[in-house]
Every structure is written in C-alpha cells, then in structure tokens.
Design a protein around this motif. Sequence first.
Motif, PDB file in Angstrom:
ATOM      1  N   TRP B  10      40.368  40.367  48.824  1.00  0.00           N
ATOM      2  CA  TRP B  10      40.317  39.014  48.247  1.00  0.00           C
ATOM      3  C   TRP B  10      38.922  38.393  48.404  1.00  0.00           C
ATOM      4  O   TRP B  10      38.447  37.711  47.500  1.00  0.00           O
ATOM      5  CB  TRP B  10      41.389  38.118  48.891  1.00  0.00           C
ATOM      6  CG  TRP B  10      42.696  38.262  48.179  1.00  0.00           C
ATOM      7  CD1 TRP B  10      43.725  39.068  48.538  1.00  0.00           C
ATOM      8  CD2 TRP B  10      43.081  37.634  46.951  1.00  0.00           C
ATOM      9  NE1 TRP B  10      44.750  38.982  47.627  1.00  0.00           N
ATOM     10  CE2 TRP B  10      44.379  38.096  46.634  1.00  0.00           C
ATOM     11  CE3 TRP B  10      42.480  36.731  46.081  1.00  0.00           C
ATOM     12  CZ2 TRP B  10      45.079  37.688  45.497  1.00  0.00           C
ATOM     13  CZ3 TRP B  10      43.179  36.311  44.956  1.00  0.00           C
ATOM     14  CH2 TRP B  10      44.441  36.798  44.664  1.00  0.00           C
ATOM     15  N   PHE B  13      36.826  39.896  45.834  1.00  0.00           N
ATOM     16  CA  PHE B  13      37.192  39.347  44.522  1.00  0.00           C
ATOM     17  C   PHE B  13      36.608  37.940  44.338  1.00  0.00           C
ATOM     18  O   PHE B  13      36.004  37.633  43.295  1.00  0.00           O
ATOM     19  CB  PHE B  13      38.719  39.317  44.384  1.00  0.00           C
ATOM     20  CG  PHE B  13      39.192  38.585  43.156  1.00  0.00           C
ATOM     21  CD1 PHE B  13      38.961  39.113  41.886  1.00  0.00           C
ATOM     22  CD2 PHE B  13      39.842  37.359  43.250  1.00  0.00           C
ATOM     23  CE1 PHE B  13      39.375  38.431  40.744  1.00  0.00           C
ATOM     24  CE2 PHE B  13      40.251  36.672  42.121  1.00  0.00           C
ATOM     25  CZ  PHE B  13      40.016  37.214  40.870  1.00  0.00           C
ATOM     26  N   ILE B  17      33.225  36.396  41.721  1.00  0.00           N
ATOM     27  CA  ILE B  17      33.171  35.281  40.756  1.00  0.00           C
ATOM     28  C   ILE B  17      31.727  34.748  40.675  1.00  0.00           C
ATOM     29  O   ILE B  17      31.284  34.301  39.619  1.00  0.00           O
ATOM     30  CB  ILE B  17      34.182  34.161  41.153  1.00  0.00           C
ATOM     31  CG1 ILE B  17      35.605  34.730  41.059  1.00  0.00           C
ATOM     32  CG2 ILE B  17      34.047  32.933  40.266  1.00  0.00           C
ATOM     33  CD1 ILE B  17      36.689  33.860  41.653  1.00  0.00           C
ATOM     34  N   PHE B  32      33.602  42.213  38.809  1.00  0.00           N
ATOM     35  CA  PHE B  32      34.696  41.235  38.808  1.00  0.00           C
ATOM     36  C   PHE B  32      35.966  41.918  38.320  1.00  0.00           C
ATOM     37  O   PHE B  32      37.032  41.802  38.940  1.00  0.00           O
ATOM     38  CB  PHE B  32      34.335  40.041  37.905  1.00  0.00           C
ATOM     39  CG  PHE B  32      35.483  39.090  37.713  1.00  0.00           C
ATOM     40  CD1 PHE B  32      35.821  38.169  38.702  1.00  0.00           C
ATOM     41  CD2 PHE B  32      36.240  39.112  36.550  1.00  0.00           C
ATOM     42  CE1 PHE B  32      36.892  37.300  38.525  1.00  0.00           C
ATOM     43  CE2 PHE B  32      37.309  38.246  36.368  1.00  0.00           C
ATOM     44  CZ  PHE B  32      37.628  37.339  37.367  1.00  0.00           C
ATOM     45  N   LEU B  33      35.833  42.663  37.210  1.00  0.00           N
ATOM     46  CA  LEU B  33      36.990  43.377  36.658  1.00  0.00           C
ATOM     47  C   LEU B  33      37.493  44.418  37.662  1.00  0.00           C
ATOM     48  O   LEU B  33      38.696  44.605  37.820  1.00  0.00           O
ATOM     49  CB  LEU B  33      36.599  44.064  35.339  1.00  0.00           C
ATOM     50  CG  LEU B  33      36.297  43.148  34.164  1.00  0.00           C
ATOM     51  CD1 LEU B  33      35.859  43.958  32.957  1.00  0.00           C
ATOM     52  CD2 LEU B  33      37.526  42.326  33.797  1.00  0.00           C
ATOM     53  N   THR B  35      37.241  44.384  41.041  1.00  0.00           N
ATOM     54  CA  THR B  35      37.967  43.774  42.171  1.00  0.00           C
ATOM     55  C   THR B  35      39.319  43.207  41.727  1.00  0.00           C
ATOM     56  O   THR B  35      40.301  43.284  42.460  1.00  0.00           O
ATOM     57  CB  THR B  35      37.130  42.662  42.845  1.00  0.00           C
ATOM     58  OG1 THR B  35      36.640  41.789  41.839  1.00  0.00           O
ATOM     59  CG2 THR B  35      35.975  43.235  43.631  1.00  0.00           C
ATOM     60  N   LEU B  36      39.343  42.676  40.493  1.00  0.00           N
ATOM     61  CA  LEU B  36      40.599  42.152  39.949  1.00  0.00           C
ATOM     62  C   LEU B  36      41.606  43.305  39.800  1.00  0.00           C
ATOM     63  O   LEU B  36      42.785  43.182  40.172  1.00  0.00           O
ATOM     64  CB  LEU B  36      40.333  41.496  38.584  1.00  0.00           C
ATOM     65  CG  LEU B  36      41.531  40.855  37.893  1.00  0.00           C
ATOM     66  CD1 LEU B  36      41.989  39.617  38.658  1.00  0.00           C
ATOM     67  CD2 LEU B  36      41.184  40.457  36.459  1.00  0.00           C
ATOM     68  N   ILE B  40      45.292  43.840  41.549  1.00  0.00           N
ATOM     69  CA  ILE B  40      46.497  44.054  40.723  1.00  0.00           C
ATOM     70  C   ILE B  40      47.195  45.362  41.141  1.00  0.00           C
ATOM     71  O   ILE B  40      48.413  45.394  41.338  1.00  0.00           O
ATOM     72  CB  ILE B  40      46.140  44.054  39.212  1.00  0.00           C
ATOM     73  CG1 ILE B  40      45.698  42.648  38.787  1.00  0.00           C
ATOM     74  CG2 ILE B  40      47.318  44.530  38.366  1.00  0.00           C
ATOM     75  CD1 ILE B  40      45.095  42.570  37.392  1.00  0.00           C
TER      76      ILE B  40
END
Lengths: 264, 214
Positions: B10, B13, B17, B32-33, B35-36, B40
């Motif tokens: 987290w 993530f 940003i 970013f993608l 870590t997202l 998920i």
Amino acid sequence: MEKEKVISIFFQVAVIAFTLIVAFVTVIVYIRFKRNQDIRQKRSMEKEFAEQLKQSRIEVQEQTFGQIGKELHDNVSQLLSTSRMLLGLTERSLVNPPDTLLSANATLGQAISELRSLSRSMDKDWLEQFSFADNLQTEITRINAGGLVKADCSLQGIPLLASGEQIILFRIVQEAIQNALKHGRPASISIQSRVTEAGHLITVTDDGAGSSTVPPDAAYPGAGMGITNMKLRTATLGGRISWHPGTGSGTIVSIHLPHQTPPI
Amino acid sequence: MLALYSIAEWMAFLCSILLFAKGVGNGYRLFFLYTLFVIIIEFTGRWMAEAKIPNHRLFTFACFVFTCFYLYTVRSFLADVRRRRAVLLLLGLFVAVYIVNLSFFQGLTAFNSYSFIIGYTLLAIACTIYYIEFIQQEVITPVWEEPDFFIVTGYFIYGAITAILYTLHRYFAYMQIPDVEYRSLFRKTSDIANVSLYLLLAVAFVIIWKKRKS
C-alpha cells in the motif's frame, strides 16, 4: 528428515542468501562511491590542468610582448634615434635645408615617440606600475596622437582586480582596439566601463567597417588568433566576451566580468 | 489486520501516485498500474483462498506478468544498446521457459514454480547487468539520487531470495518433506523479500517525485 533439521537448513540458507545479497549491494554502492570520488578527482585535475595551460599561454604571450617591447625600445628605437640625429646634423650643415628634410625629421621624431609609447605598453614590468585606467588612458592618448582616429574612454566603475588580472583585462581591451583599428578603419573608438547587476561591463565600440557580421572572426578577417586569445583571457578572469554589430556601423565588443573580491 | 508486506504494498501504491506529478517522466507512471495490479491480485488471491477456490492459475499468470514487467523496466533503465539487447534476450528466454513449462510440465493445475525459479534467476542476472552499467557510469550523482538503483535493488533482493526459496521448496518436495514443517519460515522469508521490494520501490518513487523537472 527431522522437522528441526529442515527448519535449520531453511533458516541457514535464508540467512546466507540475505547476507550475500546485502553484501553484494553494499559492494556495488561502495564501488560506485569510489568511482564517483575518482571521477571528481579526475575532473578537478583536468580543470586545474586547463587553468594552468591557459595561465602559461598567457605568461608566454606576456613574455613575448615584453621581449618585443624591449627589442623595440633598445634596438629599433635606438636605430631610429641615431637616424634622427644624423638627419639633424645634415639639417644643421645646410644653410637652407629643404622642407622635405625638415618634414622627414619631424615625422621621424613622431615615429620614435610612438614607438617608445608602444614598447612601454608591451612591457609587463612597466604595466604593473600602473592601474588599468592609467594604462588605458595612455593607450587612448597614443591613438589620438596619430590624429587619424578619435578615441575616448569613460570609466564609471572599474573592476577590482589584482595587477596581473588588470594586465589581462588591459590586453583584451588593447586587442579589441587593435582589431578595430586594423580591420574596421573607424573614425572613432569609445571604451566604456560600468557596473552592472552581474558585475562589470566593459565595452569597446567603434564606428568602422566592422559591419554587422558577427561572429567577430567574420567581422575582422584574419583576426582569428587575437579573438581566440581574447576569449581565453576573458575566461581566465571568469567572465565572457561577446561581439555585436554597432548602431549603424561598426562593432561593439562587450566584456562581462563577475563581481570580484578585492585584491589582498 | 493487514500483514506487513500488505502495508508495504500500500505504501508503494500510495507513493506511486506521486509519479503523476508534473515533470515526472511518462515511463515511470507505469509503476502506478503495476502497484495497483499487485494490490488487486493480492486481494483477489486472498479472497479465493478464503472461498476455497484454487488460486494457482491467478498467481501463475500474475507472476508471469510481474516478471516480464521487472525485466522490461530493467531493460529501460539501461543506456548501453548491447546490455539492453541482453536483457531483452533474457525476457525472451523467460517467456519461452514459461510457455514450455505451462504446456508440457506443470500445466495449470499447480503453481508454475519452475518458471519462476528460472524467471527470478534471469531477473537477478538482468539486475547484475544493470549494476555493471551503474558502476561504470561517468556521472557523479550520489546513490540516493538514483531512483533506478533503488528499483533494481528491490527487484534483485526480491528475485534472488524468491528464486532461492522456490528452489529449496522444490528440493524439499523432491525429498518428500511436507511443507507444513517449514511453511512458517518460508512465509516469513518471503514476506521480508516482499517488504524489501515494496519499500525500495516507495523510496524510488519519492526520489523520482523529488527530482521531477519543474
């Protein structure tokens, strides 16, 4: 295999792996750090070497100027003086000396005076006794004495430089004047010095045929070596030099010098 | 309560940003993608485990994507063309190993550990290639101003540790030792590798953000 033994093997492998990985990364960081130090040292040495090279080039030039100056004073000037003395003797031996002889004698006298002034301006020892402003004034007087070009200077704030640096600055201005005289054939030359926010600005402005062709190598054909020396000398003083077309005609040489700490 | 590695995920993530700030290179925004996607996958994997649904396929696919992403980013950090080509070759080799293992050996029924032992070993080699370039660079930027170094170090620690852990895991399986005996230690070690990766990524993202062009 016993449970304790399995755990022990696993633990040992994990610890050894972590230790080796961390040690490897640490070694990489250390090598990089040492390399950074080496590069820094190398660059500093290169810079120092370049500075020394510039300084020695200038010193060699100064020595050459000094030698030429001495040679002009001790040899050429003496020969001319002897010639003038002989002309004087001839003049006195004639009842009615011709005008051409009188004129030749007077012109030779003027040439000797010009030559002495020129040889003095090339002598570093002589230059060190005077300030930049005094040297410049002498140069202006010498140009004006020729009667072909009107030169003037306005010094509102002169950079605080050590005598060695003042000579360098004087040589830059001298070269700019010589370039204008030789290649621009101007009617007037003006030298100005003033304080700016960034430091000092010294300009040499002429109204000659320097035209609007910049860079200067093109404006003054054949002045390549002198221009290079001017750039080199300005860099030694930590400043920068630029050439711009003058208003209407001629060229403006701008020497920008940073604020200096007063010489001790 | 969130596990330590989840907190690190987290953190990475949230720090990613920062990469959307003005002046940050567009390439870094891919993180970013990434870590997202990690969050998920982690969430979905945990939900599947709780629902007693096998999550091997999900992790086999996710680890494949992540390893490809790691190798691709290491390649993009390199300046030397030959080194870039070498890492691209490693990426190609990994894809080939993954396809062969999936088709002929471990299939879809189990987690493709062989693929990832080789994949993470290749990643460690790629990181070493980066390190060689890193120590040969003719620049005098301090290490703490090099975000790429932190990212690659994260990959290296994670990749090398994971490759060793899976090798050990396969060895114990071969020796018919049940994983219950060392599961706890396996998880802890794996967690340390994960935490190292995500914390180093978070640090790198902050450095990128601080170094952004104004």
